[in-house]
Enzyme design. Structure first.
Site, PDB file in Angstrom:
ATOM      1  N   GLU A 178      -5.752  47.658   4.752  1.00  0.00           N
ATOM      2  CA  GLU A 178      -5.040  47.287   3.514  1.00  0.00           C
ATOM      3  C   GLU A 178      -5.941  46.610   2.482  1.00  0.00           C
ATOM      4  OE1 GLU A 178      -1.683  44.979   4.801  1.00  0.00           O
ATOM      5  OE2 GLU A 178      -0.984  46.553   6.159  1.00  0.00           O
ATOM      6  N   GLU A 283       1.378  53.637  12.012  1.00  0.00           N
ATOM      7  CA  GLU A 283       2.373  52.560  12.169  1.00  0.00           C
ATOM      8  C   GLU A 283       3.768  53.062  11.793  1.00  0.00           C
ATOM      9  OE1 GLU A 283       1.217  48.894  10.227  1.00  0.00           O
ATOM     10  OE2 GLU A 283      -0.888  49.137  10.773  1.00  0.00           O
TER      11      GLU A 283
END
Ligand code: G3I
Length: 372
Positions: A178, A283
């Site tokens: 991220e 995820e």
């Protein structure tokens, strides 16, 4: 159906879909003379009771779940589902810096040891998550004082210690997580502030130098709704390739919802696959309570929409990512009661393929539907 199962697999599914229980279905299967392979009728008395095909048997690529060591050790049903259905696991939290490196001079491998032992007992691959992230930092890092050389040394030591610890027992690792904002620029973080914009590339170089046998991933979210973040990730892959920075794959987190369009999901997967790197849907969860309605309960209609979305994602992955680039699909934990989402949104949601008692939901069937 995975070709590994051939005539038996398709025949088995066709019989099973007639709603017999497993034992009766086996007898019916034999009576129908499924397929052209010869069947010895005496086998009906010698074959042990059969069970439904599991995800790890059915899928042609690794199917994983993020797991938590407390639930692995403490909850029998969790442990059973994790071992039976999946052939890959990811450490949901216990290789994050805040857990594994609680003090500058101390590492804590307790949680990751539980997970890796479990994976090896069950012939599962383990994916490490995550070396460098702007969240889940220990206080000693957020309070760290030092010049740029001290920051670089701390960053490098953490990366190299964690990735080398298990040698080649972990197959792959999220090196950086991220790093981009929704607008595609680098996210402000302590790493960017103290190490400068090329810290991502250096993280990969340090990781590769310490453990060249582990596949290295850049992991990110929002590719299906942020075209700028998707473009930034694809550009990072191209830049690394041009500069010879060691990277093996890209992780698409895919925290999504039943309202997301298949076109957006397919665009994210297609563009990621076009980099030529391994692609990990890393995820996956599919929210159903999009409006965050208080007291929401999962309706049959929403459960079907969720099933369709899981199917669309699996189908897109299977058809748009060349087999050699399929690192697999990983759901972000197992049962609805284990998901991070309710505490994050302060709302009820049911984003996973198993319910809170680990019974299969329609979403589970959706994963199998994606093979058709
Ligand atoms: O285990 C402690 C417990 O002892 C304590 O009483 C409790 C009080 O808050 O906290 C518990 O730890 C929590 C942990 O989850 C386990 O439940 C942490 O506070 C909480 O911050 C942590 O949240 C995790 C989050 O990342 C932050 O690390 C979620 O489980 C995890 O699912 C989530 O995962 C992230 C990925 O790493 C990156 N992508 C997004 C994804 C979702 O946010």
């Amino acid at each position: 159906m995975n070709s590994r199962f051939g005539w038996f697999g398709s025949c088995w599914l066709s019989v099973k879909n007639r709603q017999f229980d497993s034992g009766i279905a086996l007898v019916v299967l034999v009576m129908l003379g499924c397929g052209s392979a010869p069947i010895d009728p005496t086998l009906t008395t010698t074959i042990p009771p059969t069970t439904a095909i599991t995800l790890r048997e059915a899928l042609p690529f690794p199917i994983g779940a993020a797991v938590n060591p407390n639930l692995i050790t403490g909850t029998v049903a969790y442990r059973q589902v994790a071992s039976k259905e999946f052939n890959s696991i990811t450490s949901e939290n216990h290789l994050k810096m805040g857990n594994v490196h609680p003090a500058q001079d101390r590492y804590d491998w307790t949680g990751s040891d539980v997970l890796l032992n479990f994976a090896e007992q069950n012939k599962q691959r383990m994916h490490g998550h995550v070396l460098i992230w702007h969240q889940s930092l220990p206080a000693w890092v957020t309070n760290f004082q030092g010049d740029s050389l001290a920051w670089e040394a701390m960053f490098k030591t953490h990366i190299q210690t964690v990735i080398a610890h298990y040698k080649d027992r972990l197959a792959s690792f999220d090196v950086v997580n991220e790093a981009f904002a929704d607008d595609g620029t680098l996210r402000p973080s302590i790493w960017l502030t103290h190490l400068g914009p090329d810290y991502i590339a250096r993280a990969f170089q340090y990781a590769h130098a310490a453990n060249p046998g582990v596949k290295l991933f850049y992991n990110e979210y929002g590719h299906e709704y942020s075209t700028k973040r998707l473009a930034a990730t694809v550009a990072l892959a191209a830049d690394f390739k041009r500069r010879g920075i060691p990277i093996d794959g890209l992780g698409l987190q895919m925290h999504t919802n039943i309202g997301q369009t298949n076109a957006n999901i397919e665009n994210a997967i297609r563009q990621t696959a076009a980099t030529g790197l391994l692609v990990h849907v890393s995820e996956l969860d599919v929210r159903v309570n999009q409006a965050k309605v208080a007291g929401y309960v999962l309706t049959a209609a929403d459960a079907q929409l969720q099933r369709q979305k899981f199917a669309s994602i699996v189908r897109a992955y299977r058809t748009l990512v060349p087999a050699a680039q399929q690192h697999g699909i990983t759901t972000w934990n197992l049962g609805d009661g284990d998901s991070w989402i309710p505490s994050f949104c302060s709302c009820q949601d049911f984003p996973l393929p198993f319910d809170k008692l680990y019974a299969k939901k329609p979403a589970y069937d959706g994963i199998l539907d994606g093979l058709k």
